[in-house]
Design an enzyme around this catalytic site. Sequence first.
Site, PDB file in Angstrom:
ATOM      1  CG  LEU A 227     -37.171  -9.355  -1.233  1.00  0.00           C
ATOM      2  CD1 LEU A 227     -38.329 -10.322  -1.397  1.00  0.00           C
ATOM      3  CD2 LEU A 227     -37.355  -8.182  -2.202  1.00  0.00           C
TER       4      LEU A 227
ATOM      5  NE  ARG B 223     -15.415   2.697   1.634  1.00  0.00           N
ATOM      6  CZ  ARG B 223     -14.698   1.750   1.017  1.00  0.00           C
ATOM      7  NH1 ARG B 223     -13.864   2.090   0.054  1.00  0.00           N
ATOM      8  NH2 ARG B 223     -14.801   0.485   1.345  1.00  0.00           N
TER       9      ARG B 223
ATOM     10  CG  ASP C  75      -2.219   0.780   0.977  1.00  0.00           C
ATOM     11  OD1 ASP C  75      -3.290   0.153   0.892  1.00  0.00           O
ATOM     12  OD2 ASP C  75      -2.147   2.029   0.844  1.00  0.00           O
TER      13      ASP C  75
ATOM     14  CG  ASN D 270     -22.062  -4.788  -6.692  1.00  0.00           C
ATOM     15  OD1 ASN D 270     -22.322  -5.794  -6.036  1.00  0.00           O
ATOM     16  ND2 ASN D 270     -20.960  -4.086  -6.508  1.00  0.00           N
TER      17      ASN D 270
ATOM     18  CB  ALA E 207     -38.674  -1.995   3.095  1.00  0.00           C
TER      19      ALA E 207
ATOM     20  CD  GLU F 206     -13.636 -10.907  -3.468  1.00  0.00           C
ATOM     21  OE1 GLU F 206     -12.893 -11.666  -4.129  1.00  0.00           O
ATOM     22  OE2 GLU F 206     -14.444 -11.317  -2.628  1.00  0.00           O
TER      23      GLU F 206
ATOM     24  CE  LYS G 113     -22.789  -5.459   4.930  1.00  0.00           C
ATOM     25  NZ  LYS G 113     -22.211  -6.347   3.894  1.00  0.00           N
TER      26      LYS G 113
ATOM     27  CB  CYS H 252     -19.465  -1.802  -3.345  1.00  0.00           C
ATOM     28  SG  CYS H 252     -17.802  -2.303  -2.868  1.00  0.00           S
TER      29      CYS H 252
ATOM     30  CB  THR I  55     -12.510   1.656  -8.802  1.00  0.00           C
ATOM     31  OG1 THR I  55     -13.354   0.703  -8.119  1.00  0.00           O
ATOM     32  CG2 THR I  55     -11.298   0.949  -9.346  1.00  0.00           C
TER      33      THR I  55
HETATM   34  N1  LIG Z   1     -15.014  -3.264   0.151  1.00  0.00           N
HETATM   35  C1  LIG Z   1     -15.680  -4.265  -0.398  1.00  0.00           C
HETATM   36  O1  LIG Z   1     -16.511  -4.915   0.253  1.00  0.00           O
HETATM   37  C2  LIG Z   1     -15.439  -4.658  -1.829  1.00  0.00           C
HETATM   38  C3  LIG Z   1     -16.025  -5.836  -2.325  1.00  0.00           C
HETATM   39  C4  LIG Z   1     -15.823  -6.170  -3.661  1.00  0.00           C
HETATM   40  C5  LIG Z   1     -15.088  -5.322  -4.480  1.00  0.00           C
HETATM   41  N2  LIG Z   1     -14.554  -4.173  -3.966  1.00  0.00           N
HETATM   42  C6  LIG Z   1     -13.777  -3.315  -4.858  1.00  0.00           C
HETATM   43  O2  LIG Z   1     -12.421  -3.422  -4.444  1.00  0.00           O
HETATM   44  C7  LIG Z   1     -11.740  -2.193  -4.666  1.00  0.00           C
HETATM   45  C8  LIG Z   1     -11.122  -1.724  -3.367  1.00  0.00           C
HETATM   46  O3  LIG Z   1     -12.153  -1.445  -2.454  1.00  0.00           O
HETATM   47  P1  LIG Z   1     -11.871  -1.206  -0.902  1.00  0.00           P
HETATM   48  O4  LIG Z   1     -13.198  -1.129  -0.261  1.00  0.00           O
HETATM   49  O5  LIG Z   1     -10.877  -2.175  -0.409  1.00  0.00           O
HETATM   50  O6  LIG Z   1     -11.194   0.258  -0.959  1.00  0.00           O
HETATM   51  P2  LIG Z   1     -10.283   0.970   0.167  1.00  0.00           P
HETATM   52  O7  LIG Z   1     -10.382   2.417  -0.112  1.00  0.00           O
HETATM   53  O8  LIG Z   1     -10.651   0.429   1.508  1.00  0.00           O
HETATM   54  O9  LIG Z   1      -8.804   0.464  -0.140  1.00  0.00           O
HETATM   55  C9  LIG Z   1      -8.045   0.891  -1.228  1.00  0.00           C
HETATM   56  C10 LIG Z   1      -6.586   0.877  -0.788  1.00  0.00           C
HETATM   57  O10 LIG Z   1      -5.752   1.112  -1.927  1.00  0.00           O
HETATM   58  C11 LIG Z   1      -4.654   1.883  -1.501  1.00  0.00           C
HETATM   59  N3  LIG Z   1      -3.984   2.487  -2.660  1.00  0.00           N
HETATM   60  C12 LIG Z   1      -4.370   3.560  -3.405  1.00  0.00           C
HETATM   61  N4  LIG Z   1      -3.475   3.783  -4.386  1.00  0.00           N
HETATM   62  C13 LIG Z   1      -2.526   2.833  -4.267  1.00  0.00           C
HETATM   63  C14 LIG Z   1      -1.349   2.532  -4.999  1.00  0.00           C
HETATM   64  N5  LIG Z   1      -0.987   3.253  -6.067  1.00  0.00           N
HETATM   65  N6  LIG Z   1      -0.593   1.487  -4.597  1.00  0.00           N
HETATM   66  C15 LIG Z   1      -0.946   0.743  -3.532  1.00  0.00           C
HETATM   67  N7  LIG Z   1      -2.054   0.976  -2.796  1.00  0.00           N
HETATM   68  C16 LIG Z   1      -2.831   2.016  -3.167  1.00  0.00           C
HETATM   69  C17 LIG Z   1      -5.262   2.879  -0.537  1.00  0.00           C
HETATM   70  O11 LIG Z   1      -4.287   3.466   0.302  1.00  0.00           O
HETATM   71  C18 LIG Z   1      -6.229   1.968   0.220  1.00  0.00           C
HETATM   72  O12 LIG Z   1      -5.618   1.376   1.358  1.00  0.00           O
HETATM   73  C19 LIG Z   1     -12.786  -1.239  -5.248  1.00  0.00           C
HETATM   74  O13 LIG Z   1     -12.726  -1.295  -6.656  1.00  0.00           O
HETATM   75  C20 LIG Z   1     -14.088  -1.833  -4.757  1.00  0.00           C
HETATM   76  O14 LIG Z   1     -15.173  -1.473  -5.575  1.00  0.00           O
HETATM   77  C21 LIG Z   1     -14.699  -3.832  -2.659  1.00  0.00           C
END
Ligand SMILES: NC(=O)c1ccc[n+]([C@@H]2O[C@H](COP(=O)([O-])OP(=O)(O)OC[C@H]3O[C@@H](n4cnc5c(N)ncnc54)[C@H](O)[C@@H]3O)[C@@H](O)[C@H]2O)c1
Length: 481
Positions: free
Chosen positions: A282, A369, A52, A240, A284, A174, A362, A292, A108
């Site tokens: 389901l 977020r 990270d 999603n 409400a 994922e 949740k 996400c 993202t």
């Molecule tokens: N959170 C979920 O439940 C979940 C489930 C499925 C998919 N996703 C997807 O997974 C992705 C990550 O989600 P998240 O919830 O873990 O986000 P998050 O914001 O918790 O984590 C992202 C991490 O990436 C790090 N980061 C940013 N730029 C970086 C770089 N250049 N090099 C290394 N690390 C870097 C950030 O410091 C942060 O720790 C998203 O696309 C999300 O949509 C999330």
Amino acid sequence: MTIAFPSTSLQSQATLPSGAPRPRLTFIGTGYLGSTYAICFAELGYEVLGVDVDVDKIASLNAGEVPIHEPGLDDLLRKNIAAGRLRFTTDYREAAEFGDVHFICVGTPQRADGMAADLRYVEEAVVGIASKLNRKALIVGKSTVPVGTAEWVEQLVAKHADPNLGVEVAWSPEFLREGYAVEDVIRPDRVVFGVKSDWARDLLYASHKGSFDLATTEDREVPVVITDFATAELVKVAANAFLATKISFINAMAEVCDAAGADVTQLARAIGYDDRIGKKFLRAGVGFGGGCLPKDIRAFQARAQELGVGEALRFLHEVDLINQRRRQKVVELAAELLARPYGPAGPDLAGLRIAVFGASFKPNSDDVRDSPALSVVRRLVRTGADVIVYDPAGMANAKRELPDVRFADSMTAAAEGAHLLCVLTEWEEFRNADPVALAATVSTAKVIDGRNCLDSSVWARAGWEYRGMGRASSEKPATAE
Ligand SMILES: NC(=O)c1ccc[n+]([C@@H]2O[C@H](COP(=O)([O-])OP(=O)(O)OC[C@H]3O[C@@H](n4cnc5c(N)ncnc54)[C@H](O)[C@@H]3O)[C@@H](O)[C@H]2O)c1
């Protein structure tokens, strides 16, 4: 192609660039997704390096402290660090030297200037690892992205990695659910491999063999869907979109139930007995949020527009609007219960104290977020009410989002002297709260059950004026105060 593992159809063992007996894995981006993955894959027996750019996060992980609230993760982190299988770094060079497979797990988020996804972190991560590689490796996208991103990542790799190394790209979306993430990663209900070569497919198989082997010992099968890049990317956003639609569907029914004097919880139960509809998702309430669903359905619409099929996803705009309306609905109910008029600018709730139970989007998570609970808190603050919030795990994150709001350390402290209680996240602590004790703490016993998670008759018997979401029939307390 779908293969249920364990399977005899894929026997070939990919040769590992590192020469290690099992693939060495890096997870780039150690947020909710990447930290869970790094820890759980170490638990499955892999050597893992988490990467990270956030120095504090890496220091905390290396010290055995998970920076997020996810049940079960702390113990697994400490256990696997102690076993020598798990480390964390900010150094891309170290990651490149270590790994056979590099999973991209960075955020993202929604772009500030529109609905599309912001891919800058994906670009930084891919360039960061590709430019440091000195042997063949597989770069696997796990982040949720617009369809077409994997092809673009392949171009980035071609531009930034030494072309003689033969670095390849794959996409494996994922599906983990926060709050159940450890179980979802260790025992996935399916995995999807978007690949272009047998080498990539076999290496991904070897990288998941730990969870396939566990399935064998538990007499389970893990379906593996092997696809092209575009399908793998679309699987995630389609899933999603479907889930968001299901939630907004029942919330639309809640709007109608409110107007018609019906009860959406009974309606949901009755339609859920039909297998084609199913009972799940389901409930409400105040709707969906988190890091996400909201941004994913918007990015999906933006990408569909670019592809010239925007009309196909126009319904997602409505899904979003229904979801947003749920948040204001709580304010409307508050005005109604507190007998204050609801004018064009909303109600004036000055001089009234409102206790809010819930901040995370949740239960079993500290993730705030796009949390519906915090969105409602913001709206309630704008009415002039004195709002005080309690959440079992999300308060540190919530305080950063809402520095001017007051927080309490317990349900009782938040409820003290309140004229109204709003339950906005369905934590077990709230579902099991003692309405008799709480009734003795508040100023007036009025409750909005924003998640339809309380037993309305028990609360009414304890003297509460109860309002659920889409439950006009539960308006009247069983026992008047
Ligand atoms: N959170 C979920 O439940 C979940 C489930 C499925 C998919 N996703 C997807 O997974 C992705 C990550 O989600 P998240 O919830 O873990 O986000 P998050 O914001 O918790 O984590 C992202 C991490 O990436 C790090 N980061 C940013 N730029 C970086 C770089 N250049 N090099 C290394 N690390 C870097 C950030 O410091 C942060 O720790 C998203 O696309 C999300 O949509 C999330």
